[in-house]
Structures are given as structure tokens and as C-alpha cells.
Design a protein around this motif. Structure first.
Motif: not given
Length: 129
Positions: A1-3, A73-78
């Protein structure tokens, strides 16, 4: 998420310039060199940034520019480990099949020590069906 968040910041910064190198990104104070390298690779993997000096003319520091492609969009769950593909490729059932049960027998040994005073201590064998 930070990336992902850092990549959004970098792409906004790159959009205001024609191109930039990792050392220029670092010199701007936007992020340190390690983070800048990681963020540039992340943006390139997702098509949001590209290297503009490729091949033999790429001597020296590489330059990157924004392509205008938005980041996904980043994944919300790994994502967890999934072996479903391997199971199906190897023909292994996900649920064990119901196999017909073979008729079973239970053997129970009774201890008749009170009936067997002084005799041998072997019990009787009883068959339960």
C-alpha cells in the motif's frame, strides 16, 4: 500500500516534468533513493511510467516519464496462497470422494475373572455384527 501511495505522488511529480532520473527524484526530497527505485519499478510494471533512454544510448542515469496510464487500485485484502490450480492440474479432488464402507466387525474381549477362579485368565471372544 505504501508503494502505491508513493507511486501516486511520484506520478503527480513526474507529470509536471518531461522526464527525471532516480537521482533527481531523490534530490527533490520526494523520497530516498531506495524507495524511489522501488516506486519507479512498481510504476513501470503497471504501465504508468516508462524508461525513455533504452538501448546503447542508455549509458549513465536512466530517465523515466509518466505515461498517463492510471495505476490499478491496490488490493484491499492480501491474496492468500491457493493451490486450486495445482489440485486440478494433478487431478486431485478438492473434496474426498465418498467411498462405500465395507462391512465391519467389532471384536470385544470380556474379562470373566470372577467366573474363572484360579483358572486361566483368558476371556471369551464375543463377535458383534
Amino acid at each position: 500500500m505504501k508503494v502505491h501511495a508513493s507511486a501516486l505522488t511520484l506520478l503527480h511529480w513526474l507529470a509536471q516534468r518531461e522526464s527525471a532520473s532516480v537521482s533527481e527524484i531523490t534530490a527533490s526530497g520526494l523520497m530516498n533513493s531506495r524507495e524511489a527505485s522501488d516506486v519507479v519499478r512498481y510504476a513501470m510494471r503497471n504501465g504508468a511510467a516508462e524508461r525513455i533512454n533504452k538501448g546503447a544510448s542508455a549509458r549513465g542515469s536512466a530517465r523515466y516519464r509518466c505515461t498517463g496510464v492510471p495505476l490499478p487500485e491496490p488490493r484491499t485484502t492480501p491474496a492468500g496462497a491457493s493451490f486450486e490450480g495445482l489440485l486440478s492440474a494433478w487431478g486431485i479432488a478438492k473434496e474426498p470422494p465418498e467411498l462405500p464402507a465395507v462391512r465391519t466387525r467389532v471384536y470385544q474381549i470380556e474379562d470373566n475373572s470372577q467366573d474363572n477362579r484360579g483358572g486361566d485368565r483368558l476371556g471369551k471372544l464375543k463377535l458383534n455384527d
